[in-house]
Motif scaffolding. Sequence first.
Motif, PDB file in Angstrom:
ATOM      1  N   LEU A 231       0.838  -1.198   0.000  1.00  0.00           N
ATOM      2  CA  LEU A 231       0.000   0.000   0.000  1.00  0.00           C
ATOM      3  C   LEU A 231       0.872   1.245   0.000  1.00  0.00           C
ATOM      4  O   LEU A 231       1.705   1.433   0.888  1.00  0.00           O
ATOM      5  CB  LEU A 231      -0.920   0.005   1.225  1.00  0.00           C
ATOM      6  CG  LEU A 231      -1.762   1.275   1.434  1.00  0.00           C
ATOM      7  CD1 LEU A 231      -2.760   1.443   0.288  1.00  0.00           C
ATOM      8  CD2 LEU A 231      -2.488   1.215   2.774  1.00  0.00           C
TER       9      LEU A 231
ATOM     10  N   ASN B  91       0.449   4.705   0.779  1.00  0.00           N
ATOM     11  CA  ASN B  91      -0.426   5.712   1.389  1.00  0.00           C
ATOM     12  C   ASN B  91       0.402   6.923   1.790  1.00  0.00           C
ATOM     13  O   ASN B  91       1.571   7.060   1.425  1.00  0.00           O
ATOM     14  CB  ASN B  91      -1.198   5.116   2.566  1.00  0.00           C
ATOM     15  CG  ASN B  91      -0.283   4.658   3.689  1.00  0.00           C
ATOM     16  OD1 ASN B  91       0.940   4.828   3.643  1.00  0.00           O
ATOM     17  ND2 ASN B  91      -0.867   4.070   4.714  1.00  0.00           N
TER      18      ASN B  91
ATOM     19  N   SER C 158      -4.918   6.969  -2.517  1.00  0.00           N
ATOM     20  CA  SER C 158      -3.742   6.128  -2.305  1.00  0.00           C
ATOM     21  C   SER C 158      -3.788   4.998  -3.324  1.00  0.00           C
ATOM     22  O   SER C 158      -4.761   4.844  -4.071  1.00  0.00           O
ATOM     23  CB  SER C 158      -3.683   5.584  -0.869  1.00  0.00           C
ATOM     24  OG  SER C 158      -4.870   4.899  -0.537  1.00  0.00           O
TER      25      SER C 158
ATOM     26  N   HIS D 299     -12.017  -1.574   4.320  1.00  0.00           N
ATOM     27  CA  HIS D 299     -11.310  -0.305   4.425  1.00  0.00           C
ATOM     28  C   HIS D 299     -12.320   0.705   4.968  1.00  0.00           C
ATOM     29  O   HIS D 299     -13.211   1.142   4.225  1.00  0.00           O
ATOM     30  CB  HIS D 299     -10.781   0.151   3.059  1.00  0.00           C
ATOM     31  CG  HIS D 299      -9.877  -0.851   2.412  1.00  0.00           C
ATOM     32  ND1 HIS D 299      -8.656  -1.189   2.942  1.00  0.00           N
ATOM     33  CD2 HIS D 299     -10.024  -1.596   1.282  1.00  0.00           C
ATOM     34  CE1 HIS D 299      -8.082  -2.087   2.166  1.00  0.00           C
ATOM     35  NE2 HIS D 299      -8.891  -2.370   1.154  1.00  0.00           N
TER      36      HIS D 299
ATOM     37  N   GLY E 266     -12.230   4.166   2.815  1.00  0.00           N
ATOM     38  CA  GLY E 266     -11.952   4.298   1.399  1.00  0.00           C
ATOM     39  C   GLY E 266     -12.666   3.300   0.512  1.00  0.00           C
ATOM     40  O   GLY E 266     -12.757   2.116   0.832  1.00  0.00           O
TER      41      GLY E 266
ATOM     42  N   GLU F  13     -12.499   1.201  -2.986  1.00  0.00           N
ATOM     43  CA  GLU F  13     -11.366   0.609  -3.698  1.00  0.00           C
ATOM     44  C   GLU F  13     -11.756   0.283  -5.139  1.00  0.00           C
ATOM     45  O   GLU F  13     -12.783  -0.339  -5.390  1.00  0.00           O
ATOM     46  CB  GLU F  13     -10.904  -0.666  -2.988  1.00  0.00           C
ATOM     47  CG  GLU F  13      -9.774  -1.398  -3.691  1.00  0.00           C
ATOM     48  CD  GLU F  13      -9.330  -2.648  -2.947  1.00  0.00           C
ATOM     49  OE1 GLU F  13      -8.584  -3.459  -3.539  1.00  0.00           O
ATOM     50  OE2 GLU F  13      -9.733  -2.830  -1.783  1.00  0.00           O
TER      51      GLU F  13
ATOM     52  N   SER G 272      -8.835   7.434  -0.282  1.00  0.00           N
ATOM     53  CA  SER G 272      -8.374   8.043   0.966  1.00  0.00           C
ATOM     54  C   SER G 272      -6.860   7.966   0.999  1.00  0.00           C
ATOM     55  O   SER G 272      -6.273   7.003   0.505  1.00  0.00           O
ATOM     56  CB  SER G 272      -8.953   7.317   2.185  1.00  0.00           C
ATOM     57  OG  SER G 272      -8.350   7.773   3.390  1.00  0.00           O
ATOM     58  N   GLN G 273      -6.229   8.969   1.592  1.00  0.00           N
ATOM     59  CA  GLN G 273      -4.779   8.907   1.754  1.00  0.00           C
ATOM     60  C   GLN G 273      -4.395   7.917   2.843  1.00  0.00           C
ATOM     61  O   GLN G 273      -3.251   7.492   2.934  1.00  0.00           O
ATOM     62  CB  GLN G 273      -4.230  10.283   2.106  1.00  0.00           C
ATOM     63  CG  GLN G 273      -4.650  10.782   3.501  1.00  0.00           C
ATOM     64  CD  GLN G 273      -4.163  12.179   3.774  1.00  0.00           C
ATOM     65  OE1 GLN G 273      -4.303  13.056   2.928  1.00  0.00           O
ATOM     66  NE2 GLN G 273      -3.600  12.401   4.950  1.00  0.00           N
ATOM     67  N   ASN G 274      -5.375   7.515   3.663  1.00  0.00           N
ATOM     68  CA  ASN G 274      -5.153   6.543   4.738  1.00  0.00           C
ATOM     69  C   ASN G 274      -6.428   5.722   4.910  1.00  0.00           C
ATOM     70  O   ASN G 274      -7.194   5.929   5.859  1.00  0.00           O
ATOM     71  CB  ASN G 274      -4.797   7.268   6.037  1.00  0.00           C
ATOM     72  CG  ASN G 274      -4.417   6.317   7.155  1.00  0.00           C
ATOM     73  OD1 ASN G 274      -4.044   5.171   6.908  1.00  0.00           O
ATOM     74  ND2 ASN G 274      -4.515   6.775   8.383  1.00  0.00           N
ATOM     75  N   PRO G 275      -6.699   4.778   3.977  1.00  0.00           N
ATOM     76  CA  PRO G 275      -7.992   4.094   3.951  1.00  0.00           C
ATOM     77  C   PRO G 275      -8.249   3.173   5.128  1.00  0.00           C
ATOM     78  O   PRO G 275      -9.394   2.847   5.417  1.00  0.00           O
ATOM     79  CB  PRO G 275      -7.948   3.293   2.644  1.00  0.00           C
ATOM     80  CG  PRO G 275      -6.491   3.104   2.366  1.00  0.00           C
ATOM     81  CD  PRO G 275      -5.817   4.334   2.882  1.00  0.00           C
TER      82      PRO G 275
END
Length: 219
Positions: free
Chosen positions: A82, A84, A97, A114, A117, A119, A177-180
């Motif tokens: 990943l 991220n 991400s 997640h 986020g 996907e 999301s930048q941090n899912p």
Amino acid sequence: MKGVPYLVTVAILALAFTLASAHDPSPLQDFCVAINNTDSAVFVNGKFCKNPATVTANDFFFPELNIPGNIAASKLESSVNLVNVDKLPGLNTLGISLARLDFAPYGLNPPHIHPRGTELLVVMEGTLLLGFVTSNPNKLFTKVLNKGDVFVFPIGLIHFQFNIGQTNVVAFAGLSSQNPGLITIANAVFGSNPPINLDVLTKAFQLDKNVVDYLQKQF
């Protein structure tokens, strides 16, 4: 002056619409406990921002995603790399991400979610069985994907990927999301720390206590 009441009415309606439309930004962590002393703060809803004067091209760069993951080291014979915000700082606040997924034959990315986020996955090589389960009722949507096929997993829903072919699978996934976040169902249920009460799991899954105890020891 006749136009004044009309303008006031329009202004009130516009303000009401603005308030009704406003909302907090989507969370990027499981929680963010407020703190008044910023000297003690670790992060906000995202990351603290780097001074723009010190930003370089490398802050927006991540190398070698062409290298396969180490699937041999995984009991599930799969690997997820990943990318991220922790690996690519330039992603901060951009809400996106990327991940590379590798599977040996019969390799599995087990049921997981997640929480932050959606996907979107594309298969680059091989054949992949995948699917997700809706919240209520628990309906399964499943599909077999081949090279070039794309599938989307809605945010927060349980989903999985399984290599049903005779060759390795390579896939790439974009996440909104930048941090899912990642919650693997089996790990979370049977491997939480501290562990979930044995009686709770026994009753929830309608299993013998010895079976639940065995499963907890596996994780």
